[in-house]
Motif scaffolding. Structure first.
Motif, PDB file in Angstrom:
ATOM      1  N   ASP A  42       4.201  51.624  80.122  1.00  0.00           N
ATOM      2  CA  ASP A  42       4.551  51.500  78.703  1.00  0.00           C
ATOM      3  C   ASP A  42       3.334  51.271  77.809  1.00  0.00           C
ATOM      4  OD1 ASP A  42       7.195  51.849  79.325  1.00  0.00           O
ATOM      5  OD2 ASP A  42       7.667  49.709  79.342  1.00  0.00           O
ATOM      6  N   GLU A  43       2.253  50.773  78.366  1.00  0.00           N
ATOM      7  CA  GLU A  43       1.053  50.464  77.594  1.00  0.00           C
ATOM      8  C   GLU A  43       0.021  51.600  77.639  1.00  0.00           C
ATOM      9  OE1 GLU A  43       0.806  47.724  75.687  1.00  0.00           O
ATOM     10  OE2 GLU A  43       2.866  47.322  76.312  1.00  0.00           O
ATOM     11  N   ASN A  44       0.374  52.721  78.244  1.00  0.00           N
ATOM     12  CA  ASN A  44      -0.544  53.845  78.386  1.00  0.00           C
ATOM     13  C   ASN A  44      -0.841  54.455  77.009  1.00  0.00           C
ATOM     14  OD1 ASN A  44      -2.107  55.872  79.425  1.00  0.00           O
ATOM     15  ND2 ASN A  44      -0.444  56.961  80.422  1.00  0.00           N
ATOM     16  N   THR A  45      -2.107  54.503  76.647  1.00  0.00           N
ATOM     17  CA  THR A  45      -2.539  55.096  75.384  1.00  0.00           C
ATOM     18  C   THR A  45      -3.405  56.306  75.696  1.00  0.00           C
ATOM     19  OG1 THR A  45      -2.525  52.941  74.302  1.00  0.00           O
ATOM     20  CG2 THR A  45      -3.777  54.683  73.236  1.00  0.00           C
ATOM     21  N   LEU A  46      -3.057  57.434  75.086  1.00  0.00           N
ATOM     22  CA  LEU A  46      -3.794  58.673  75.316  1.00  0.00           C
ATOM     23  C   LEU A  46      -4.491  59.104  74.040  1.00  0.00           C
ATOM     24  CD1 LEU A  46      -1.010  60.611  77.223  1.00  0.00           C
ATOM     25  CD2 LEU A  46      -2.992  59.492  78.222  1.00  0.00           C
TER      26      LEU A  46
END
Length: 91
Positions: A42-46
């Motif tokens: 859920d905290e994955n930033t691309l």
């Protein structure tokens, strides 16, 4: 419909490059695939680096290239893309 939430610099404003939240909306998407993207995090930033477009017969492939070799491929017969800014409205 395929939606992506973005934080981007508001280069449309002359008074500086303030960060704003936007939604990138792809209509008429028939299929989507991802590669090298952990969808369970859920905290994955691309970081979106580029958007490429290819035509294979009657189908367009819209390829979203992200940092760390992340890829999302969308397939559509019609290309319709919209970028909308999310702005707070004071009541």
């Amino acid at each position: 419909i395929f939606l992506i939430s973005l934080e981007r610099e508001n280069i449309e404003k002359i008074n500086g490059k303030k960060k704003i939240n936007s939604i990138l909306k792809f209509d008429f998407v028939e299929n989507s695939k991802s590669k090298n993207i952990d969808q369970s995090d859920d905290e994955n930033t691309l970081e979106l680096l580029a958007i490429d477009l290819f035509k294979k017969g009657k189908i367009y492939e819209i390829v979203l290239l992200f940092s760390n070799n992340g890829i999302i491929t969308l397939e559509a017969e019609v290309i319709e893309i919209e970028l909308d800014n999310l702005e707070k409205v004071n009541d």
